[in-house]
Design an enzyme around this catalytic site. Structure first.
Site, mmCIF file in Angstrom:
data_model
loop_
_atom_site.group_PDB
_atom_site.id
_atom_site.type_symbol
_atom_site.label_atom_id
_atom_site.label_comp_id
_atom_site.label_asym_id
_atom_site.label_seq_id
_atom_site.Cartn_x
_atom_site.Cartn_y
_atom_site.Cartn_z
ATOM 1 N N ASP A 13 -0.360 5.073 0.991
ATOM 2 C CA ASP A 13 -0.730 6.115 1.958
ATOM 3 C C ASP A 13 -0.711 5.586 3.386
ATOM 4 O OD1 ASP A 13 -1.425 8.406 0.183
ATOM 5 O OD2 ASP A 13 -2.839 6.946 -0.617
ATOM 6 N N ASP A 21 0.874 -1.159 0.000
ATOM 7 C CA ASP A 21 0.000 0.000 0.000
ATOM 8 C C ASP A 21 0.924 1.225 0.000
ATOM 9 O OD1 ASP A 21 -2.414 1.554 0.379
ATOM 10 O OD2 ASP A 21 -1.798 1.798 2.460
#
Length: 236
Positions: free
Chosen positions: A15, A13
């Protein structure tokens, strides 16, 4: 499920996991809420927003705070404020070092972010050389992800692994992968995908997450920082 004895690929991922953009999201949302006499954002809602596609996150915020906005109006306002802040974001502790280590080992890596391609470019333009470490980059608006199949559905991880296998002419299986996440939706997606999940929540989120073992379902572990990753225990 034990971690792979020899990890074949790592999927990330972005963020809140690699970049400190989750703090930027909080600041931006609080600016919007203040315009309507609402807020500030609290962690019980923040946890539910992490990792969601933009339209789903927008709908959740609008409904929760009863904002007099459409999803489109909310997204436009978001973009206007966020675009002024993205150049300030940077890597979280241990993140860049881990990517460089994996690159050195020759382990395939994919970035699988719910951010649209536009937001990805805005967030990473000043860090472009570092993002060349990834062998594949999948954004939330990738046409291979069907509408409504963002996290917590596993599709984005599936697309990321498929692209790695195509690029390296390999047949890596989900159970031979590590998924690195900070948000509950992404963790659930990684568990459904079938990988071993390394969950690194925001330091302020831990006390609001409830039973982390239940969410991981025996398919991962949680850390307070990527700096705390014991590589030898996860096949690296």
């Amino acid at each position: 499920m034990a971690p792979p004895t020899s990890t074949k690929a790592c999927l990330f991922d972005m963020d809140g996991l690699l970049l400190n953009t989750e703090d930027t999201y909080t600041l931006t949302l609080n600016e919007i809420l203040a315009q309507y006499g609402k807020g500030p954002l609290t962690w019980d809602l923040k946890i539910r927003l992490q990792g969601l596609p933009g339209d789903k996150a927008g709908r959740l915020v609008i409904d929760h705070y009863q904002l007099p906005l459409t999803v489109e109006e909310y997204e436009k306002l978001n973009l206007e404020i966020q675009s002024k802040k993205w150049s300030e974001c940077n890597f979280l502790p241990g993140a860049l070092e881990l990517l460089q280590y994996l690159h050195f080992l020759g382990i395939p890596t994919a970035l699988c972010t719910s951010s649209t391609n536009l937001k990805y470019e805005q967030k990473t333009s000043h860090l472009k050389e570092n993002f060349k470490l990834f062998d594949a980059i999948i954004t939330g608006d990738d046409s291979r992800i069907p509408p409504g199949r963002g996290k917590p559905s596993p599709d984005i991880w599936q697309v990321g692994l498929r692209e790695l296998n195509e690029k390296f002419n390999s047949q890596i299986k989900p159970e031979e992968c590590l998924v690195f996440e900070d948000g509950v939706a992404g963790v659930r997606a990684g568990v459904t995908f079938g990988a071993y999940v390394i969950w690194v929540p925001h330091p302020e989120a831990h006390e609001h997450l409830g039973n982390k073992d239940e969410i991981l379902n025996g398919r991962g572990t949680s850390l307070y920082s990527l700096e705390k990753l014991d590589k030898s225990k996860v096949g690296l």
